[in-house]
Scaffold this active site. Structure first.
Site, PDB file in Angstrom:
ATOM      1  N   SER A   5      42.110  39.848  47.013  1.00 25.33           N
ATOM      2  CA  SER A   5      42.271  39.768  45.554  1.00 25.33           C
ATOM      3  C   SER A   5      43.691  39.309  45.269  1.00 25.33           C
ATOM      4  O   SER A   5      44.639  39.827  45.859  1.00 25.33           O
ATOM      5  CB  SER A   5      42.041  41.141  44.919  1.00 25.33           C
ATOM      6  OG  SER A   5      40.744  41.592  45.201  1.00 25.33           O
ATOM      7  N   CYS A  40      38.853  48.676  41.594  1.00 23.34           N
ATOM      8  CA  CYS A  40      39.101  47.841  42.764  1.00 23.34           C
ATOM      9  C   CYS A  40      39.458  48.712  43.963  1.00 23.34           C
ATOM     10  O   CYS A  40      40.263  49.641  43.849  1.00 23.34           O
ATOM     11  CB  CYS A  40      40.231  46.852  42.489  1.00 23.34           C
ATOM     12  SG  CYS A  40      40.537  45.754  43.897  1.00 23.34           S
ATOM     13  N   ASP A  96      35.657  45.140  41.863  1.00 24.77           N
ATOM     14  CA  ASP A  96      36.095  44.246  42.934  1.00 24.77           C
ATOM     15  C   ASP A  96      36.268  45.168  44.134  1.00 24.77           C
ATOM     16  O   ASP A  96      37.329  45.750  44.330  1.00 24.77           O
ATOM     17  CB  ASP A  96      37.429  43.599  42.522  1.00 24.77           C
ATOM     18  CG  ASP A  96      38.012  42.701  43.601  1.00 24.77           C
ATOM     19  OD1 ASP A  96      37.516  42.730  44.736  1.00 24.77           O
ATOM     20  OD2 ASP A  96      38.984  41.992  43.307  1.00 24.77           O
ATOM     21  N   TRP A 134      35.175  46.517  48.289  1.00 25.11           N
ATOM     22  CA  TRP A 134      34.808  46.062  49.629  1.00 25.11           C
ATOM     23  C   TRP A 134      34.501  47.261  50.501  1.00 25.11           C
ATOM     24  O   TRP A 134      34.891  48.380  50.208  1.00 25.11           O
ATOM     25  CB  TRP A 134      35.912  45.214  50.239  1.00 25.11           C
ATOM     26  CG  TRP A 134      37.235  45.901  50.328  1.00 25.11           C
ATOM     27  CD1 TRP A 134      37.707  46.638  51.362  1.00 25.11           C
ATOM     28  CD2 TRP A 134      38.266  45.904  49.326  1.00 25.11           C
ATOM     29  NE1 TRP A 134      38.957  47.100  51.070  1.00 25.11           N
ATOM     30  CE2 TRP A 134      39.334  46.671  49.838  1.00 25.11           C
ATOM     31  CE3 TRP A 134      38.394  45.333  48.058  1.00 25.11           C
ATOM     32  CZ2 TRP A 134      40.513  46.877  49.125  1.00 25.11           C
ATOM     33  CZ3 TRP A 134      39.571  45.547  47.358  1.00 25.11           C
ATOM     34  CH2 TRP A 134      40.612  46.302  47.886  1.00 25.11           C
TER      35      TRP A 134
END
Length: 652
Positions: free
Chosen positions: A432, A604, A649, A651
């Protein structure tokens, strides 16, 4: 997402957001042999007829895993007297699908990864759009689907599920049940288990039988170039030869820009980790980006590991070679850019750091002279419970990469060209972007944690990209380090109206996109715009060790840009405190911002625990302050996601 590599530090790889994961390089095609351009769309039915094929395996792949599975299925077809063709849907006219029934005993298989928030991969987007809009009659078209996803994410395997459902709705004939691979547990095992049942079902459906013993079928042949002009040899370029010497925009996955590293500093004060801030110069590249986008970088493997593979196999790594597809009709002429050297292939093009998949072990087993080692390799590639357990413990849990396997199986001596054919492509890593183009128009910032730890076999595992970035120090001696990169757009965006309040939750390196957001809100303020409340929830272990960007954040708070800075230091007291606990503490204020003031929420970081716990905290806030039932709370935040007011966002 698809399968993830060790360090998608600000992105995920098969399913969510953005990883994964990131358009990944598609099969390389030599420029002189005709690169596929958007205007060159092929007719796959004609090609199948011309080359006498009856199985087409389409892949929607972002990080290469679905493409790899498609190649394996196409190769398997030969063992059943069928002829397979792995195919990128982006390169063909998918409206031809209804004509597949013109080919006797034919079938289309789809290996479809889910990316982002339940989205198709870049190369499958047009096919996905076609499925949504078409009313073609697929009666007589035989199909099967294997989906690649990750249960950590809300829209688990959405693309695979939709493809399977839609093809059936259009009249297609499902030959075998939808397979759902989960990268959060063991994607490889899921694929093998599905495949083991898929082929018997195909045999029964078409009335065919396996042609006997499983055998290793080479896809590429080795050509050694003893007398070649080195100007014709690839040295790490992704597409056009010499593209790193003469850079020409536009820059993308096949044509990355070589950005100079202009900043590289350690962010944390103490602890045993290395968190870093990297700055890349994109002057004169014509690259544009927005806060919330991702930067993809192409790392190179550790030279020491490459050399040890060469020494172990007793080869001259500087031999110039090409691996040439034995199937002359294939669009994929080479597995990676050729001609090149073994050293370049192992350094720039092949994934030598991650654990190899079972098909690699199966194909290499023939080169083990010790019967016991050969038997164990074949066993690990089988679908038997004992074989799966052995692969899990000896390869996955022990984190043995290809070098570790070669070192621990002394009788295994494969030809290096076959090894290069089997190893998957080294993928771009996504991060990012930690800057705003309004403030830094010619610079892209990255925030990442260096991956390094000791495995169960007492080897040191080093993340490829983060260690490579860490070593790109800025010096005064005139030497400039460069990074091949491109930008991938995301949906992670500030509100259109600056007056909308924003609530940002980003512990650890999840702070990255919010540095860009805060910089942009400061810029908007300077422009005289009315800027809404800007609230950050950050988390780290210790205030004095890893409070990332502490100075900058406190300065933004003093300037009134950051209206509230909430930090959870998880280990500075006896009981652990995380960002979700701070959210609950401010529940009245948060509910008012969300429910009455049109606030946008951004999350995030880690998908497995943090994002889930934050979700739960918001549900509880809606229940406790907004008097909603649990079901209503879940529905409430789902609607916010649909409206683009709750963005992630994350992961894995």
């Amino acid at each position: 997402m698809e399968d993830f590599s060790e360090e998608q530090c600000s992105e995920q790889t098969p399913e969510p957001l953005l990883v994964p994961d990131f358009k990944s390089p598609s099969p390389f095609i030599c420029p002189q042999e005709g690169n596929i351009t958007p205007t060159q769309i092929f007719l796959f039915i004609e090609k199948m007829k011309k080359t006498n094929r009856n199985v087409v395996v389409f892949y929607g792949s972002q990080t290469g895993t679905a493409e790899e599975f498609a190649n394996r299925l196409a190769k398997d077809a030969q063992r059943y007297g069928m002829k397979g063709m792995p195919t990128d849907p982006e390169e063909y006219d998918m409206s031809e699908l209804s004509r597949l029934k013109e080919i006797p005993n034919s079938m289309a298989v789809f290996c479809m990864a889910t990316y982002g928030e339940g989205d198709p991969t870049d190369n499958a987007q047009e096919f996905y759009d076609w499925m949504q809009g078409t009313d073609d009659d697929l009666a007589g078209v035989n199909f099967a689907v294997f989906g690649l996803g990750n249960k950590t994410y809300e829209h688990f395997n959405a693309t695979g599920k939709y493809t399977d459902k839609r093809l059936a709705e259009l009249g297609g004939n499902r030959v075998f049940d939808l397979g759902l691979g989960d990268d959060d547990s063991n994607l490889e095992e899921d694929f093998i288990s599905w495949k083991e049942q898929f082929w018997p079902a195909v045999c029964e459906f078409f009335g065919v039988e396996a042609t006997g013993e499983d055998s290793s079928i080479r896809q590429f042949e080795l050509v050694v170039h003893n007398d070649i002009n080195m100007n014709e040899v690839y040295t790490g370029e992704m597409g056009r030869l010499k593209s790193f010497q003469t850079q020409k925009p536009p820059f993308d996955s096949k044509n990355p820009f070589l950005a100079t590293v202009t900043g590289n500093r350690k962010l944390n004060e103490g602890g045993n980790r290395h968190l870093m801030h990297i700055e890349l110069d994109i002057t004169d590249s014509k690259i544009r980006y927005d806060s919330g986008d991702h930067v993809a970088v192409y790392p190179t493997n550790d030279a020491a590991v490459v050399n040890r593979i060469g020494e172990r196999l007793g080869v001259d790594l500087d031999t110039v070679i090409s691996l040439k597809n034995l199937d002359e009709e294939s669009n994929k002429k080479h597995p990676f850019p050729c001609p090149t050297t073994y050293r370049t292939a192992l350094t720039h093009y092949l994934d030598i750091n991650n654990t190899p998949r079972t098909n690699v072990l199966f194909e290499l087993a023939q080169y083990a002279s010790d019967p016991q080692e050969q038997e164990n390799m074949r066993k690990m590639a089988s679908a038997s419970p004992e074989g799966k357990a052995l692969y899990h413990s000896w390869v996955l849990d022990s984190e043995r990469n290809i070098l570790a396997i070669l070192e621990d199986l002394p009788s295994l001596n494969p030809p290096i060209d076959h090894l290069c054919e089997l190893l998957p492509r080294l993928q771009a890593r996504y991060y990012s972007i930690a800057s705003s183009s309004k403030v830094y128009p010619t610079s892209i910032h990255i925030c990442a944690v260096v991956i390094e730890y000791t495995t169960k076999t007492e080897r040191v595992f080093k993340g490829v990209a983060t260690n490579w970035l860490k070593n790109k120090e800025v010096t005064d001696n005139g030497h400039k380090h460069t990074v091949p990169m491109y930008v991938r757009r995301s949906q992670f965006r500030l509100p259109f109206k600056p007056s909308n309040p924003i609530i940002m939750i980003g512990p650890g390196t999840g702070i990255a996109p919010f540095m860009g957001f805060i910089q942009e809100r400061a810029w908007q303020k300077e422009q005289g715009k009315e800027v809404g409340e800007t609230i950050l929830y950050f988390g780290c272990r210790h205030k004095n060790e890893d409070f990332l960007y502490q100075q900058e954040l406190e300065e933004f708070e003093r300037a009134g840009v950051l209206t509230q800075l909430n930090v959870a230091f998880s280990r500075d007291q006896e009981h652990k405190i995380y960002v979700q606990h701070l959210l609950k503490k401010n529940k009245e204020q948060l509910w008012k911002l969300i429910h009455s003031n049109n606030a946008h929420i951004y999350v995030c970081g880690d998908a497995r625990n943090m994002a889930r716990d934050v979700h739960t905290a918001f549900y509880e806030i809606a229940e406790e302050v907004g008097s909603l039932t649990h079901t209503q709370a879940v529905d409430y935040f789902k609607k916010l996601m649909t409206k683009g007011r709750y963005s992630q966002d994350v992961w894995s």
